[in-house]
Design an enzyme around this catalytic site. Structure first.
Site, mmCIF file in Angstrom:
data_model
loop_
_atom_site.group_PDB
_atom_site.id
_atom_site.type_symbol
_atom_site.label_atom_id
_atom_site.label_comp_id
_atom_site.label_asym_id
_atom_site.label_seq_id
_atom_site.Cartn_x
_atom_site.Cartn_y
_atom_site.Cartn_z
ATOM 1 N N LYS A 1 6.452 -3.739 -4.246
ATOM 2 C CA LYS A 1 7.869 -3.388 -4.198
ATOM 3 C C LYS A 1 8.455 -3.603 -2.812
ATOM 4 O O LYS A 1 9.542 -4.128 -2.672
ATOM 5 C CB LYS A 1 8.043 -1.927 -4.629
ATOM 6 C CG LYS A 1 9.497 -1.464 -4.659
ATOM 7 C CD LYS A 1 10.301 -2.233 -5.697
ATOM 8 C CE LYS A 1 11.766 -1.918 -5.664
ATOM 9 N NZ LYS A 1 12.554 -2.957 -6.367
ATOM 10 N N GLU B 1 18.399 -16.390 -9.079
ATOM 11 C CA GLU B 1 17.947 -15.026 -9.333
ATOM 12 C C GLU B 1 17.427 -14.885 -10.766
ATOM 13 O O GLU B 1 16.401 -14.238 -11.001
ATOM 14 C CB GLU B 1 19.090 -14.042 -9.048
ATOM 15 C CG GLU B 1 18.822 -12.588 -9.383
ATOM 16 C CD GLU B 1 17.608 -11.986 -8.687
ATOM 17 O OE1 GLU B 1 17.028 -12.600 -7.795
ATOM 18 O OE2 GLU B 1 17.219 -10.870 -9.092
ATOM 19 N N LYS C 1 13.671 -13.672 -11.720
ATOM 20 C CA LYS C 1 13.425 -12.501 -12.579
ATOM 21 C C LYS C 1 12.451 -12.868 -13.686
ATOM 22 O O LYS C 1 11.495 -12.169 -13.967
ATOM 23 C CB LYS C 1 14.726 -12.057 -13.204
ATOM 24 C CG LYS C 1 15.440 -10.818 -12.983
ATOM 25 C CD LYS C 1 15.168 -9.787 -11.985
ATOM 26 C CE LYS C 1 14.379 -10.049 -10.792
ATOM 27 N NZ LYS C 1 14.842 -9.564 -9.548
ATOM 28 N N ASN D 1 -1.249 1.659 6.066
ATOM 29 C CA ASN D 1 -0.372 0.601 5.550
ATOM 30 C C ASN D 1 -0.033 -0.294 6.725
ATOM 31 O O ASN D 1 0.238 0.203 7.820
ATOM 32 C CB ASN D 1 0.950 1.176 5.017
ATOM 33 C CG ASN D 1 0.775 1.944 3.731
ATOM 34 O OD1 ASN D 1 -0.323 2.063 3.218
ATOM 35 N ND2 ASN D 1 1.875 2.479 3.223
ATOM 36 N N GLY D 2 0.001 -1.609 6.484
ATOM 37 C CA GLY D 2 0.348 -2.544 7.555
ATOM 38 C C GLY D 2 -0.815 -3.467 7.865
ATOM 39 O O GLY D 2 -1.791 -3.543 7.097
ATOM 40 N N GLU E 1 8.786 -13.685 -12.282
ATOM 41 C CA GLU E 1 7.993 -12.605 -11.690
ATOM 42 C C GLU E 1 7.479 -11.602 -12.722
ATOM 43 O O GLU E 1 6.399 -11.058 -12.547
ATOM 44 C CB GLU E 1 8.729 -11.915 -10.546
ATOM 45 C CG GLU E 1 9.942 -11.131 -10.933
ATOM 46 C CD GLU E 1 10.662 -10.516 -9.720
ATOM 47 O OE1 GLU E 1 10.004 -10.213 -8.729
ATOM 48 O OE2 GLU E 1 11.882 -10.352 -9.803
ATOM 49 N N ARG F 1 4.660 0.304 -6.304
ATOM 50 C CA ARG F 1 4.726 -0.560 -5.122
ATOM 51 C C ARG F 1 3.741 -1.724 -5.203
ATOM 52 O O ARG F 1 3.854 -2.666 -4.435
ATOM 53 C CB ARG F 1 4.422 0.273 -3.865
ATOM 54 C CG ARG F 1 5.465 1.336 -3.580
ATOM 55 C CD ARG F 1 4.979 2.297 -2.528
ATOM 56 N NE ARG F 1 4.811 1.637 -1.242
ATOM 57 C CZ ARG F 1 5.708 1.676 -0.268
ATOM 58 N NH1 ARG F 1 6.817 2.344 -0.444
ATOM 59 N NH2 ARG F 1 5.493 1.081 0.875
ATOM 60 N N TRP G 1 -3.140 -2.550 -1.336
ATOM 61 C CA TRP G 1 -2.783 -3.897 -1.772
ATOM 62 C C TRP G 1 -3.478 -4.826 -0.782
ATOM 63 O O TRP G 1 -3.115 -4.874 0.395
ATOM 64 C CB TRP G 1 -1.266 -4.047 -1.715
ATOM 65 C CG TRP G 1 -0.713 -5.289 -2.338
ATOM 66 C CD1 TRP G 1 -0.453 -5.495 -3.668
ATOM 67 C CD2 TRP G 1 -0.293 -6.479 -1.667
ATOM 68 N NE1 TRP G 1 0.092 -6.748 -3.845
ATOM 69 C CE2 TRP G 1 0.200 -7.368 -2.637
ATOM 70 C CE3 TRP G 1 -0.286 -6.883 -0.326
ATOM 71 C CZ2 TRP G 1 0.697 -8.635 -2.334
ATOM 72 C CZ3 TRP G 1 0.202 -8.138 -0.020
ATOM 73 C CH2 TRP G 1 0.681 -9.002 -1.015
ATOM 74 N N HIS H 1 18.633 -36.424 -10.166
ATOM 75 C CA HIS H 1 17.910 -36.896 -8.985
ATOM 76 C C HIS H 1 16.428 -36.534 -9.033
ATOM 77 O O HIS H 1 15.756 -36.555 -8.008
ATOM 78 C CB HIS H 1 18.575 -36.328 -7.725
ATOM 79 C CG HIS H 1 19.998 -36.751 -7.593
ATOM 80 N ND1 HIS H 1 20.364 -38.024 -7.235
ATOM 81 C CD2 HIS H 1 21.151 -36.096 -7.853
ATOM 82 C CE1 HIS H 1 21.682 -38.121 -7.235
ATOM 83 N NE2 HIS H 1 22.183 -36.953 -7.623
ATOM 84 N N CYS I 1 0.821 -1.215 0.000
ATOM 85 C CA CYS I 1 0.000 0.000 0.000
ATOM 86 C C CYS I 1 0.856 1.266 0.000
ATOM 87 O O CYS I 1 2.025 1.227 0.365
ATOM 88 C CB CYS I 1 -0.850 0.023 1.259
ATOM 89 S SG CYS I 1 -1.749 -1.490 1.563
HETATM 90 C C1 F6R Z 1 12.250 -9.468 -6.658
HETATM 91 C C2 F6R Z 1 12.210 -8.560 -5.537
HETATM 92 C C3 F6R Z 1 11.866 -9.108 -4.198
HETATM 93 C C4 F6R Z 1 12.665 -8.393 -3.103
HETATM 94 C C5 F6R Z 1 12.210 -8.878 -1.712
HETATM 95 C C6 F6R Z 1 13.036 -8.272 -0.614
HETATM 96 O O1 F6R Z 1 12.650 -8.843 -7.825
HETATM 97 O O2 F6R Z 1 12.429 -7.393 -5.669
HETATM 98 O O3 F6R Z 1 12.059 -10.484 -4.152
HETATM 99 O O4 F6R Z 1 14.021 -8.663 -3.289
HETATM 100 O O5 F6R Z 1 10.867 -8.553 -1.532
HETATM 101 O O6 F6R Z 1 12.956 -6.889 -0.617
HETATM 102 P P1 F6R Z 1 14.017 -5.986 0.124
HETATM 103 O O7 F6R Z 1 15.329 -6.204 -0.550
HETATM 104 O O8 F6R Z 1 13.511 -4.599 -0.029
HETATM 105 O O9 F6R Z 1 14.057 -6.445 1.552
#
Ligand code: F6R
Length: 609
Positions: free
Chosen positions: A604, A481, A485, A101-102, A488, A27, A75, A504, A2
């Site tokens: 985000k 990673e 990427k 938010n929260g 997502e 976000r 959100w 395996h 949010c």
């Molecule tokens: C993926 C991504 C998330 C963040 C995760 C941790 O592209 O951005 O997986 O890496 O939510 O976020 P931070 O680094 O802000 O703690």
């Protein structure tokens, strides 16, 4: 997650709020709303869906006059995305409007208590409880009512509040969820993220847990939880609006991918002086380092994948036991920590709920904590014993790219710094690795330069249903990673496996035409990976082999497609291999027409558990 914006000043509030909310769209959210106060009272307009829907209803804010207001992008956590569950939530008697938010963890209990006293609820949200409680406890003093509420709610909150009885004020309070106050001449703001108000001011005050802010047109007053006044000096945000704009790129993600060489330079170069790593901002002394017998690296998502690389790097350079864990597991698995343990916390935002809880658990058990964070002044940065910033600038795209690269760079810096203090590397090795680290920005530029080849490759496979990434050692860590990427932002199912694990189980997934991306940059394991490539090709897979230039010739005879990256010391290889794979994910998502900067269901900064 949010987003919150609040405004009081001489301008019309609704357009300012909508513009601020548009800066928070990245976000992740599923509904939006605003509450504005004017002479005819409090007006709340909210709607499920994109902000554009709300902008349409309000004619970009023109239809809602008034110079005081709060806005929100939601959100959904409690209650489905819907008009009624959107924020602001308003109290029964219409006195208070609240954005939040929260998560209020004990909201059911509080709701039942109020319902027994005749309060009627209209939404399924936890936030409505806050609005109703404010009105319930209000006896003519908003601050006192806020105190009553914050003493009773459990969980996390950043709250923006307006009250029909105090139309010349905006109130804000937070706990475990970020909230800032923006100060400007004749107008003041609240926001959950500085990007929302950067177009108006760079003078900000960060609220700490349980602190309350009261904004008027003329300024802001701050109080602690006992309502004692606080002096809170403002800080100036260094980066400007342009850093948070697309600057000619179609998406933030591409802009941020391309910014990596510069972000690496900013992160690395001030910390290498005359060939030596200098971490002035670190309080950890040689004696502290010598005391450490174990290192934990804890993070979520992409930041956790940095931890996966760090395990290889630290073990190689420090010859010390390292454990890497996802924060949501670490916090509940009763980790064994003591004052000889160093816990390295990695977080771009510095606000991720699970990562913050892991940090607090580590501190509670007496471990030494060191945070690698991008957002200056964030909660994790404030609470850790030490913080090293990644100077990546604002990362707006939900999919993390430049944060990953700069976090890796800080990991190398720490590992080399500690290796020197512990004497686990020779002078010659230290010199060689430090030079390699200094060259990383330039080599990153080179690794990003074969963009057209990656784009063409993506054009051949963007319709794939599944893709597999395989690798060994650091190549496996980078595969994790690369796979994240891709999934997502393109929604293609993808997994990462170690080359050695294929037999395996996972190899049963390979059939005619399955795309496998084999990361083979780790030279000493090239032969093993070549064997894995042959195994999957024998079962029909199409393989892209990623290797360093020195293996280009050998790769030709093994894989169907190949891409080369510059050679760097083994433990730094993910800094090279991830770059074409970020581009690959981007191009695939773009060809599929996906919403690259705002992938579905993602946020985000994950400030709730
Ligand atoms: C993926 C991504 C998330 C963040 C995760 C941790 O592209 O951005 O997986 O890496 O939510 O976020 P931070 O680094 O802000 O703690």
């Amino acid at each position: 997650m949010c987003g919150i914006v609040g405004y009081i000043g001489g301008e019309q509030a609704a357009p300012v709020l909508l513009e601020g909310l548009s800066k928070l769209e990245y976000r992740g959210y599923d509904s939006a709303g605003v509450a504005v106060y004017n002479e005819s009272g409090m007006h709340v307009v909210k709607s499920k869906g994109r902000l554009a829907v709300l902008e349409g209803i309000l004619d970009k804010g023109e239809k809602l006059p008034g110079t005081v207001g709060i806005g929100h992008t939601r959100w959904a956590t409690h209650g489905a995305p819907s008009d009624v569950n959107s924020h602001p939530q308003v109290s029964d008697g219409g006195l208070f409007a609240v954005v939040h938010n929260g998560i209020i963890e004990n909201y059911m209990q509080l709701k039942e208590h109020l319902m027994r006293r005749g309060v009627e609820f209209v939404s399924d949200t936890d936030t409505e409880v806050v609005a109703q409680m404010l009105e319930h406890y209000y006896r003519g003093d908003v601050l006192a009512a806020i105190r009553q509420v914050t003493q009773r709610v459990e969980g996390s909150y950043a709250l923006g509040i307006i009250c029909a009885d105090c139309p010349e004020k905006v109130f804000a309070v937070r706990k475990d969820s970020p909230l800032i106050v923006g100060l400007s001449e004749g107008q003041n703001f609240i926001a959950s993220d500085v990007t929302a108000i950067l177009a108006h001011t760079r003078e900000i005050v960060r609220l700490r847990d349980r602190e309350i802010a009261v904004l008027t047109r003329e300024g802001a007053e701050f109080y602690d939880e006992e309502l004692e006044p606080l002096e809170k000096p403002a800080e100036t945000i260094e980066w400007d609006v342009a850093a948070a704009e697309k600057g000619g790129y179609e998406h933030f993600m591409m802009k941020e991918i391309c910014e990596q060489p510069e972000a690496l330079l900013k992160t690395i170069s001030p910390r290498i002086k005359d060939g030596r790593i200098v971490l002035d901002d670190l309080k950890l002394t040689r004696a502290d380092i010598e005391k450490i017998s174990r290192v934990y690296i804890v993070a979520c998502g992409t930041s956790y994948h940095v931890g996966a690389v760090a395990k290889y790097a630290f073990e190689k350079l420090l010859r010390m036991p390292i454990e890497t864990d996802v924060a949501s597991e670490f916090r509940y698995r009763d980790p064994i920590l003591d004052d000889k343990t160093l816990v390295i916390i990695i977080s771009q935002s510095g606000e991720t709920a699970d990562t913050l809880a892991a940090l607090r658990e580590a501190r509670r058990q007496g471990a030494r904590t060191l945070a690698i964070v991008n957002v200056v002044g964030s909660t994790i940065a404030n609470e850790a014993d030490d913080v090293l910033y990644t100077w990546a600038g604002p990362e707006i795209a939900v999919a993390s790219t430049k944060a990953y690269s700069t976090q890796l760079a800080v990991i190398y810096l720490i590992a080399l710094y500690m290796a020197r203090e512990l004497g686990t590397l020779t002078e010659q090795e230290l010199e060689e690795y430090t030079k390699a680290l200094e060259k990383l920005p330039e080599l990153a530029e080179a690794a990003l330069s074969g963009r057209e080849t990656i784009q063409y490759f993506a054009s051949q496979y963007f319709n794939a249903k599944d893709m597999y990434f395989i690798g060994r050692n650091v190549d496996y860590a980078a595969s994790l990673e690369a796979s994240l990427k891709l999934k997502e932002i393109s929604y293609i199912h993808s997994e990462a496996y170690t080359g050695g694990e294929l037999k395996h189980g996972p190899i049963s997934l390979i059939e005619e035409g399955t795309l496998v991306i084999a990361l083979c940059t780790c030279g000493r394991l090239f032969g093993k990976m070549a064997a894995n490539i042959r195994e999957v090709k024998a079962r029909g897979a199409v393989v892209l082999g990623l290797c360093t230039e020195e293996f280009a010739g050998e790769m030709k005879g093994v894989a169907d497609w190949q891409f080369c990256v510059p050679k760097v010391p083994d433990f730094m290889l993910p800094s090279m291999s991830i770059l074409p794979l970020q581009l690959f994910a981007y191009y695939v998502a773009s060809m599929k027409g996906c919403d690259i900067d705002k992938p579905r269901n993602l946020a985000k900064s994950v400030t709730v558990e």
